[in-house]
Write a protein that holds these residues in place. Structure first.
Motif, short mmCIF file in Angstrom:
data_model
loop_
_atom_site.label_atom_id
_atom_site.label_comp_id
_atom_site.label_asym_id
_atom_site.label_seq_id
_atom_site.Cartn_x
_atom_site.Cartn_y
_atom_site.Cartn_z
N ILE A 135 0.83 -1.21 0.00
CA ILE A 135 0.00 0.00 0.00
C ILE A 135 0.86 1.25 0.00
O ILE A 135 0.62 2.19 -0.76
N VAL A 136 1.90 1.27 0.83
CA VAL A 136 2.79 2.43 0.90
C VAL A 136 3.58 2.57 -0.41
O VAL A 136 3.80 3.67 -0.90
N TYR A 137 4.00 1.44 -0.97
CA TYR A 137 4.72 1.45 -2.26
C TYR A 137 3.86 2.10 -3.34
O TYR A 137 4.36 2.86 -4.18
N GLU A 138 2.57 1.81 -3.33
CA GLU A 138 1.67 2.33 -4.35
C GLU A 138 1.26 3.77 -4.09
O GLU A 138 0.64 4.42 -4.93
N ASN A 139 1.60 4.29 -2.90
CA ASN A 139 1.30 5.69 -2.55
C ASN A 139 2.55 6.35 -1.98
O ASN A 139 2.57 6.79 -0.82
N PRO A 140 3.63 6.46 -2.79
CA PRO A 140 4.93 6.92 -2.28
C PRO A 140 4.96 8.37 -1.83
O PRO A 140 5.80 8.75 -1.02
N ASN A 141 4.04 9.19 -2.31
CA ASN A 141 4.05 10.61 -1.96
C ASN A 141 3.08 10.97 -0.84
O ASN A 141 2.89 12.13 -0.52
N ALA A 142 2.47 9.94 -0.25
CA ALA A 142 1.51 10.20 0.83
C ALA A 142 2.24 10.60 2.10
O ALA A 142 3.36 10.16 2.36
N PRO A 143 1.65 11.45 2.94
CA PRO A 143 2.27 11.85 4.21
C PRO A 143 2.31 10.70 5.19
O PRO A 143 1.67 9.66 4.99
N HIS A 144 3.07 10.87 6.27
CA HIS A 144 3.23 9.79 7.25
C HIS A 144 1.90 9.37 7.86
O HIS A 144 1.75 8.24 8.32
N GLN A 145 0.93 10.29 7.87
CA GLN A 145 -0.37 9.95 8.45
C GLN A 145 -1.05 8.83 7.68
O GLN A 145 -2.04 8.27 8.14
N VAL A 146 -0.50 8.49 6.51
CA VAL A 146 -1.09 7.43 5.70
C VAL A 146 -1.13 6.11 6.45
O VAL A 146 -1.96 5.26 6.17
N MET A 147 -0.22 5.91 7.42
CA MET A 147 -0.18 4.64 8.14
C MET A 147 -1.49 4.38 8.88
O MET A 147 -1.92 3.24 8.99
N VAL A 148 -2.12 5.44 9.38
CA VAL A 148 -3.42 5.27 10.04
C VAL A 148 -4.42 4.69 9.06
O VAL A 148 -5.19 3.78 9.39
N LYS A 149 -4.39 5.21 7.83
CA LYS A 149 -5.29 4.71 6.80
C LYS A 149 -4.91 3.28 6.40
O LYS A 149 -5.78 2.46 6.12
N VAL A 150 -3.60 3.02 6.36
CA VAL A 150 -3.13 1.69 5.99
C VAL A 150 -3.67 0.65 6.97
O VAL A 150 -4.19 -0.40 6.57
N TYR A 151 -3.55 0.94 8.26
CA TYR A 151 -4.07 0.02 9.27
C TYR A 151 -5.57 -0.19 9.09
O TYR A 151 -6.08 -1.31 9.22
N GLY A 152 -6.27 0.89 8.75
CA GLY A 152 -7.71 0.79 8.55
C GLY A 152 -8.07 -0.06 7.35
O GLY A 152 -8.99 -0.88 7.40
N ILE A 153 -7.32 0.12 6.25
CA ILE A 153 -7.57 -0.66 5.03
C ILE A 153 -7.35 -2.15 5.29
O ILE A 153 -8.17 -2.99 4.92
N ILE A 154 -6.22 -2.46 5.94
CA ILE A 154 -5.90 -3.87 6.20
C ILE A 154 -6.90 -4.46 7.19
O ILE A 154 -7.34 -5.61 7.05
N GLY A 155 -7.29 -3.66 8.20
CA GLY A 155 -8.27 -4.13 9.18
C GLY A 155 -9.59 -4.46 8.53
O GLY A 155 -10.22 -5.48 8.85
#
Length: 232
Positions: free
Chosen positions: A33-53
């Motif tokens: 997910i982070v690889y596919e969104n390389p320019n996203a801010p660090h806050q993206v991790m919150v969204k990443v956890y939500g997507i995987i959850g």
């Protein structure tokens, strides 16, 4: 399985992550997910956890905790050389493991670098074929490797071809003289097969006006510059 997922799986295997485990799946998905969104801010991790959850029908906080625990385990079990390969030479097992975002971003960046290197090598091979330097020539692999070294670390070799050649000497267990000779012969073959016109189409600004061949250094730097110009 996509090429990216396959590459991530290969990296995680090298980092001693157990394939198929719950934590490994969460970690793999986060990296992709982070690889596919390389320019996203660090806050993206919150969204990443939500997507995987959402994918696995579990709480985002649980995902975060499981990924953190897996990173801690990786840091303890993976050897120093492998950690340095993916996280840099300043990495040390004696230090605490990096935060989740730093760990995942480092692997995402590694994948992007590999992707760029693959693109540059492919373009380089096409150019060499066009100018008549084929893979059957001994100088071919030296030109490929030397050009890619210049492309990725140009400042390190800006004033010294010998330092560049020494990288190849250690890689191929040969001598500087042999490398120089093979590259020079490959250039001569290119002029013989393709002629001045084709060579000038790629290297016109350095091609000798009164005949003759460009030097090894001129060719390698010109090839590296061509890659920089044509690879975004």
């Amino acid at each position: 399985m996509s090429d990216v997922k396959r590459e991530v799986s290969s990296i995680l295997k090298e980092l001693q992550v157990q394939e198929g485990s719950e934590r490994s799946e969460y970690l793999k998905e986060a990296i992709v997910i982070v690889y596919e969104n390389p320019n996203a801010p660090h806050q993206v991790m919150v969204k990443v956890y939500g997507i995987i959850g959402a994918r696995h029908d579990c709480d985002a906080k649980y995902i975060m905790v499981q990924i953190s625990k897996e990173i801690e385990r990786v840091w303890k079990q993976t050897n120093q050389a492998t950690l340095e390969k993916y996280f840099g030479r300043t990495t040390s097992k004696q230090f605490c493991p990096p935060k989740v975002i730093a760990f995942i971003t480092a692997l995402s960046d590694y994948l992007h670098v590999q992707e760029e290197q693959n693109a540059s090598r492919k373009m380089l091979m096409e150019i060499l074929q066009q100018i008549g330097i084929h893979s059957c020539l001994k100088g071919y692999r030296y030109i490929c490797d030397a050009t890619l070294l210049l492309y990725s670390e140009e400042e390190a070799f800006e004033n010294s071809m010998n330092e560049l050649y020494m990288k190849l000497v250690s890689r191929y267990d040969t001598s500087i003289e042999a490398i120089e000779r093979c590259i020079r012969n490959a250039i001569a073959m290119a002029y013989k097969k393709s002629g001045q016109k084709v060579m000038k189409s790629y290297f016109g600004y350095i091609a000798p006006r009164n005949g003759g061949n460009i030097t090894n250094g001129q060719l390698l730097h010109a090839m590296a510059e061509y890659l920089h110009t044509h690879i975004s």
